[in-house]
Design an enzyme around this catalytic site. Structure first.
Site, short mmCIF file in Angstrom:
data_model
loop_
_atom_site.label_atom_id
_atom_site.label_comp_id
_atom_site.label_asym_id
_atom_site.label_seq_id
_atom_site.Cartn_x
_atom_site.Cartn_y
_atom_site.Cartn_z
N HIS A 203 0.99 -1.05 0.23
CA HIS A 203 0.27 0.53 -0.08
C HIS A 203 0.68 1.04 -0.14
O HIS A 203 0.85 2.55 0.60
CB HIS A 203 -1.07 -0.42 0.78
CG HIS A 203 -2.20 -1.31 0.90
ND1 HIS A 203 -3.32 -0.75 0.44
CD2 HIS A 203 -1.99 -2.42 1.35
CE1 HIS A 203 -3.59 -2.14 0.70
NE2 HIS A 203 -3.45 -3.25 1.52
N TYR B 11 5.00 -4.65 10.37
CA TYR B 11 4.49 -3.07 10.65
C TYR B 11 6.10 -2.59 10.72
O TYR B 11 6.72 -1.70 10.25
CB TYR B 11 3.76 -2.72 10.67
CG TYR B 11 2.22 -2.87 9.86
CD1 TYR B 11 2.41 -3.69 9.47
CD2 TYR B 11 1.23 -2.46 10.85
CE1 TYR B 11 1.28 -3.40 7.99
CE2 TYR B 11 0.54 -3.05 10.09
CZ TYR B 11 0.08 -3.86 9.00
OH TYR B 11 -1.69 -3.94 8.43
#
Length: 291
Positions: free
Chosen positions: A25, A283
């Site tokens: 993304h 992440y």
């Protein structure tokens, strides 16, 4: 389980995206809005943003790929991440995608699938070797999850994980979310948008006309619905309208703002979904490289 460092490295190599971008993304824009919960949501959950008063949200619409230089016309899964900003200063995040089902509970299989999906010639061979993943992938194709979308405002987005909502008495209800658009083909803008950043340009023009609204629906788990698996198909689940997200304006770039699906607040509990539990580890590795 695949090490987060290895997973991030393989994904970044597969997409060849620039440094200091998100691993996935990578291309997206930020927007400001509000969320207002329904009375039905307040009955199910005691979290502060469910009390019926509007709370600020930060929304990021994005393309799923890991290379921010890829033009918007390329077919792709799209993402809608939402950060709910509660009155006590805390926040909680949901990350939706246009694919209605997730294909695996194994992070290593997800990485391998993503790598294989970038080559249309070899991807069918991957599915033959992983037949369990074929159903969710076919469901995504059938629902047109990865197409050249006209607008970020038109598709539905699915946060794939289940969460435990606790009510005022401490009773738990397992729920999944769906962000359902109110925009339709009938209310599209008259002008066309054809450039490499056409989704962002279309959203800017759309917001100049007025707010963009999504309804937040809940699927409520029943018998046979597994909250601890992203692959579990909740057929026949009861649906409840939980609130509305109203997006009003684009924001300046907020990077390195992180949307983390394990960031929860009092009244919301995490499941033991292995993909959900793995995501903050990946992440953390990705944000380290970005900053």
């Amino acid at each position: 389980m695949i090490e987060p460092k290895v997973a991030v490295e393989r994904l970044r190599t597969a997409f060849g995206g620039p440094d200091r971008h998100r691993t996935l993304h990578a291309k997206g824009r930020f927007y400001a809005g509000t969320f207002t919960a329904t009375a039905e949501a307040a009955e199910l959950g005691r979290a502060l943003h469910l009390n019926g008063e509007p709370v600020p949200v930060v929304v990021r619409w994005s393309n799923a790929g890991g290379n921010a230089d890829v033009p918007d016309k390329k077919p792709d899964i799209r993402g809608m991440a939402v950060k709910f900003q509660l009155p006590d200063g805390s926040s909680t995040d949901l990350l939706g995608q246009t694919s209605p089902r997730f294909p695996t509970d194994d992070p290593a299989e997800f990485v391998a699938m993503t790598e294989a999906s970038l080559n249309q010639l070899t991807f069918p061979l991957f599915l033959l070797r992983h037949p369990r993943m074929a159903g969710p992938i076919i469901a995504g194709l059938t629902s047109k999850a990865a197409v050249s979308h006209h607008s970020f405002a038109e598709p539905a987005y699915y946060p794939i994980h289940a969460y435990g909502w606790l009510d005022a008495e401490g009773r738990r209800t397992w729920v999944r979310y769906v962000f359902k658009p109110t925009a339709t083909k009938a209310d599209r803008l008259s002008q066309s948008f054809d450039g490499p950043d056409r989704l962002g340009a279309e959203m800017a023009a759309r917001l100049a006309r007025g707010p963009v609204t999504f309804e937040v629906w809940l699927q409520v788990a029943g018998e046979g619905h597994d909250p601890h698996s992203a692959v579990s198909d909740w057929k026949g689940a009861r649906e409840v309208l939980a609130g509305r997200i109203v997006v009003m304006a684009e924001l300046p770039d907020q990077d390195p703002l992180v949307f983390d699906p394990t960031r929860v607040v009092d009244g919301i509990e995490l499941s033991d979904d292995p993909i959900l539990r793995y995501r903050p580890l990946a992440y953390g590795e990705s944000i380290g490289r970005r900053t």
